[in-house]
Design a protein around this motif. Structure first.
Motif, PDB file in Angstrom:
ATOM      1  N   ALA A  19       0.893  -1.233   0.087  1.00  0.00           N
ATOM      2  CA  ALA A  19       0.162  -0.045   0.031  1.00  0.00           C
ATOM      3  C   ALA A  19       0.959   1.306   0.039  1.00  0.00           C
ATOM      4  CB  ALA A  19      -0.726   0.099   1.202  1.00  0.00           C
ATOM      5  N   ILE A  20       0.196   2.208  -0.420  1.00  0.00           N
ATOM      6  CA  ILE A  20       1.107   3.537  -0.466  1.00  0.00           C
ATOM      7  C   ILE A  20      -0.125   4.632   0.027  1.00  0.00           C
ATOM      8  CG2 ILE A  20       0.461   3.914  -3.096  1.00  0.00           C
ATOM      9  CD1 ILE A  20       3.378   5.345  -2.838  1.00  0.00           C
ATOM     10  N   SER A  21       0.358   5.607   0.761  1.00  0.00           N
ATOM     11  CA  SER A  21      -0.539   6.552   1.326  1.00  0.00           C
ATOM     12  C   SER A  21      -0.828   7.629   0.153  1.00  0.00           C
ATOM     13  CB  SER A  21      -0.101   7.044   2.765  1.00  0.00           C
ATOM     14  OG  SER A  21       0.930   7.816   2.654  1.00  0.00           O
ATOM     15  N   ARG A  22      -1.376   8.691   0.631  1.00  0.00           N
ATOM     16  CA  ARG A  22      -1.614   9.825  -0.323  1.00  0.00           C
ATOM     17  C   ARG A  22      -0.188  10.653  -0.112  1.00  0.00           C
ATOM     18  NH1 ARG A  22      -6.196  12.630   2.889  1.00  0.00           N
ATOM     19  NH2 ARG A  22      -5.345  11.565   4.711  1.00  0.00           N
ATOM     20  N   LYS A  23       0.556  10.536   0.990  1.00  0.00           N
ATOM     21  CA  LYS A  23       1.605  11.400   1.133  1.00  0.00           C
ATOM     22  C   LYS A  23       2.903  10.426   0.772  1.00  0.00           C
ATOM     23  CE  LYS A  23       0.019  14.625   4.739  1.00  0.00           C
ATOM     24  NZ  LYS A  23       0.349  15.101   5.977  1.00  0.00           N
TER      25      LYS A  23
END
Length: 121
Positions: free
Chosen positions: A49-53
Motif C-alpha cells: 500500500a501507499i498513502s496519499r503522502k
C-alpha cells in the motif's frame, strides 16, 4: 471511481514484472492505494500500500522484492515485482480508499478488475 489494472503476464521464476493501475478520478491524490492478490483456492491477501503522502507498506512475504509507487500527475500506481517466485502466481488487484492514512486492511472502497500474474518454474 474506476480502477484499471494492467501489466500482468507470464514470467519465469527470478524474473520481474511491473503492474500498473490507472484511476479515473479527479481527486486521485486523496486516495490511499493498495495492491492485493488472490491465488486459486486461497483468500485474497494484502501485498502493498501507499498513502496519499507516499508512505509505503509491504506484506512480509514481499521481503524487499516488490516496490509500490504512485504518480499523482498521471493518476497511476505501480507495483514493481522483482525476484518473482512460483508462489507469487495470482490475480493481482489494485484498490483505493479515500481520505485515510496508510491503510493495510481489506476494506478498500474501490477495486480494479485484476490482472493475472503467472510465474513458471
Amino acid at each position: 471511481v474506476q480502477l484499471q489494472a494492467s501489466g500482468g503476464g507470464l514470467v519465469q521464476a527470478g524474473g520481474s514484472l511491473r503492474l500498473f493501475c490507472t484511476v479515473a478520478t479527479p481527486t486521485f491524490s486523496n486516495y490511499c492505494m493498495g495492491w492485493f492478490r488472490q491465488a486459486p483456492g486461497k483468500e485474497r491477501e494484502f501485498v502493498a500500500a501507499i498513502s496519499r503522502k507516499g508512505r509505503t507498506a509491504n506484506a512480509d512475504f514481499v521481503k524487499g522484492r516488490f516496490t509500490i509507487s504512485r504518480d499523482n500527475e498521471k493518476n497511476t500506481v505501480e507495483l514493481l515485482m522483482n525476484s518473482l517466485k512460483v508462489e507469487d502466481t495470482a490475480v493481482y488487484f489494485c484498490a483505493a480508499i479515500p481520505n485515510t492514512g496508510l491503510y493495510l486492511g481489506p476494506s478498500y472502497h474501490y477495486w480494479g478488475q485484476g490482472t493475472q500474474v503467472t510465474v513458471s518454474s
